[in-house]
Design a protein around this motif. Structure first.
Motif, short mmCIF file in Angstrom:
data_model
loop_
_atom_site.label_atom_id
_atom_site.label_comp_id
_atom_site.label_asym_id
_atom_site.label_seq_id
_atom_site.Cartn_x
_atom_site.Cartn_y
_atom_site.Cartn_z
N SER A 1 76.60 49.97 129.79
CA SER A 1 74.68 50.13 128.75
C SER A 1 74.84 50.72 127.35
CB SER A 1 74.46 51.39 129.85
OG SER A 1 75.31 52.38 129.85
N GLU A 2 74.15 50.38 126.88
CA GLU A 2 73.75 49.97 125.37
C GLU A 2 73.43 51.90 125.06
OE1 GLU A 2 71.89 48.69 126.51
OE2 GLU A 2 71.70 46.59 126.39
N ASN A 3 74.01 52.58 124.02
CA ASN A 3 74.57 54.00 123.65
C ASN A 3 73.40 53.94 122.40
OD1 ASN A 3 75.80 55.21 124.65
ND2 ASN A 3 77.40 54.31 123.62
N TYR A 4 71.63 54.43 123.26
CA TYR A 4 70.36 54.39 122.59
C TYR A 4 70.42 55.55 121.91
CZ TYR A 4 69.07 49.88 124.44
OH TYR A 4 69.19 48.88 125.34
N GLU A 5 69.51 55.65 120.34
CA GLU A 5 69.03 57.29 119.43
C GLU A 5 67.80 56.59 119.96
OE1 GLU A 5 70.31 58.55 115.70
OE2 GLU A 5 71.58 56.72 116.30
N GLU A 6 67.44 58.10 119.99
CA GLU A 6 66.09 58.79 119.40
C GLU A 6 65.06 59.51 118.38
OE1 GLU A 6 63.61 60.99 122.62
OE2 GLU A 6 65.89 61.83 122.79
N VAL A 7 64.68 57.69 117.75
CA VAL A 7 64.20 58.04 115.91
C VAL A 7 62.58 57.81 116.12
CG1 VAL A 7 63.99 57.22 113.60
CG2 VAL A 7 66.37 56.91 115.71
N ARG A 8 62.00 58.96 115.08
CA ARG A 8 60.99 58.93 115.11
C ARG A 8 61.04 58.38 113.29
NH1 ARG A 8 59.32 63.83 116.06
NH2 ARG A 8 58.65 64.41 113.64
N TYR A 9 59.82 57.55 113.37
CA TYR A 9 59.32 57.24 112.16
C TYR A 9 57.92 57.69 111.86
CZ TYR A 9 63.22 54.34 112.39
OH TYR A 9 65.04 53.89 112.84
N GLU A 10 57.81 58.05 110.70
CA GLU A 10 55.88 58.70 109.90
C GLU A 10 56.15 57.92 108.69
OE1 GLU A 10 55.63 63.16 109.84
OE2 GLU A 10 57.17 62.86 111.81
N GLY A 11 54.38 57.41 108.79
CA GLY A 11 54.02 56.85 107.12
C GLY A 11 52.35 56.83 107.36
N PRO B 1 47.74 50.78 105.92
CA PRO B 1 46.17 50.53 105.63
C PRO B 1 44.79 51.40 105.81
CG PRO B 1 46.48 48.72 106.97
CD PRO B 1 47.23 49.79 107.20
N GLY B 2 44.38 52.17 104.57
CA GLY B 2 43.35 53.01 104.63
C GLY B 2 43.63 53.83 104.43
N GLY B 3 45.17 54.83 104.19
CA GLY B 3 45.58 55.88 104.00
C GLY B 3 45.81 56.53 105.83
N VAL B 4 45.88 56.34 106.62
CA VAL B 4 45.82 55.99 108.13
C VAL B 4 47.40 56.43 108.79
CG1 VAL B 4 45.86 55.52 110.51
CG2 VAL B 4 43.96 54.39 109.31
N ALA B 5 47.53 57.71 109.05
CA ALA B 5 48.52 58.92 109.66
C ALA B 5 49.19 57.98 110.61
CB ALA B 5 48.94 60.05 110.00
N VAL B 6 50.04 57.57 110.85
CA VAL B 6 50.88 56.65 111.84
C VAL B 6 52.27 57.46 112.22
CG1 VAL B 6 51.70 54.29 112.41
CG2 VAL B 6 50.14 54.02 111.56
N ILE B 7 52.51 57.20 113.52
CA ILE B 7 53.94 57.55 113.95
C ILE B 7 54.71 56.78 114.98
CG2 ILE B 7 55.11 59.47 115.60
CD1 ILE B 7 53.48 62.00 114.87
N VAL B 8 55.78 56.53 114.45
CA VAL B 8 56.37 55.25 115.26
C VAL B 8 57.58 56.40 115.93
CG1 VAL B 8 57.45 53.23 115.84
CG2 VAL B 8 55.30 53.50 113.64
N GLU B 9 57.54 55.80 118.14
CA GLU B 9 58.69 56.26 118.15
C GLU B 9 59.31 55.21 118.82
OE1 GLU B 9 57.11 60.45 120.55
OE2 GLU B 9 57.41 58.44 120.81
N ALA B 10 61.33 55.58 118.40
CA ALA B 10 61.80 54.16 119.11
C ALA B 10 63.02 54.97 119.82
CB ALA B 10 61.70 53.58 117.78
#
Length: 248
Positions: free
Chosen positions: A78-88, A91-100
């Motif tokens: 099994s792979e060793n997965y890491e939790e990462v959150r990206y924010e930015g 377009p149009g200044g929309v706030a976005v959160i990405v969970e990986a």
């Protein structure tokens, strides 16, 4: 209509159900494996695993797939997965959160950054937009679970904080730490939920026009198609007429 659910609705309307379902199962399996690896493989002893399994079942993921994902956690391959959150900002200044969940942070960061840049947005530091969202539990029931009054009564009794009912679904919001107890109480009263998960809920939403909405949805689509990305949240809002055009 607001946020990530708009994108999901469009994808299903465009006839990509099978592809979306397959990718969804893959991401659910990854979450189950990570949850089982981080804690006990027994859902009764592992709240995160219990929630992951509950969500997988609500999405009709086969029991064999769920068990394989749990077993994979104890296997040497099994792979060793890491939790990462990206924010930015998109377009149009929309706030976005990405969970990986990733086994290669550099690869995922590069892919996410490229998606933001190509869309005309910009990836920021962790926390750059997170303050605009609340971490909460979201429990969704199909319309046949009951009318708005019945759902509201059940939600209040279960300790939920908010309910939004439409012709398509009933969305119940609760405190993040109460997801397990509230979802269990609701399912006892209303039957099986359509979805149970922790989400980033925008504190407010910003209306955007058709051009920016198309760009934001393309960004979310690119992010959502990446195998490492588990969830994408955004604080935009689009009116029904514009949504209908984008869904055509």
């Amino acid at each position: 209509m607001a946020g990530h659910s708009q994108f999901k609705n469009i994808m299903h309307r465009k006839g990509r159900q099978d592809a979306v379902r397959s990718k969804m199962f893959s991401k659910l399996a990854r979450e189950i494996t990570v949850a089982a690896k981080m804690g006990a493989p027994d859902p009764a002893m592992n709240p995160r695993l219990r929630l992951a399994i509950q969500n997988a079942k609500s999405q009709s993921m086969p029991k064999d797939n769920i068990q394989r994902a749990i077993n994979k956690a104890s296997g040497g391959d099994s792979e060793n997965y890491e939790e990462v959150r990206y924010e930015g900002y998109g377009p149009g200044g929309v706030a976005v959160i990405v969970e990986a969940l990733t086994d290669n942070r550099n690869r995922t960061a590069s892919t996410v950054r490229a998606a933001f840049t190509k869309s005309g947005g910009a990836l920021g530091e962790t926390g750059s937009v997170g303050f605009m969202f609340d971490r909460v539990g979201e429990i969704i029931f199909p319309p046949e679970a009951g009318d708005a009054d019945a759902i509201m009564e059940a939600a209040i009794m279960a300790g939920a904080e908010d309910v939004t009912s439409s012709e398509d679904e009933h969305v119940i919001i609760c405190a993040f730490e109460d997801i397990g107890d509230v979802s269990t109480a609701l399912e006892e009263a209303l039957g099986e939920a359509q979805s149970v998960r922790a989400i980033w809920k925008p504190q407010t939403t910003a209306p955007i026009d058709e051009e920016k909405a198309a760009s934001v949805l393309r960004l979310i689509g690119v992010l959502d198609d990446d195998d490492d990305v588990q969830n994408v949240y955004a604080n935009f809002e689009v009116d029904e007429e514009t949504m209908a055009k984008l869904s055509a």
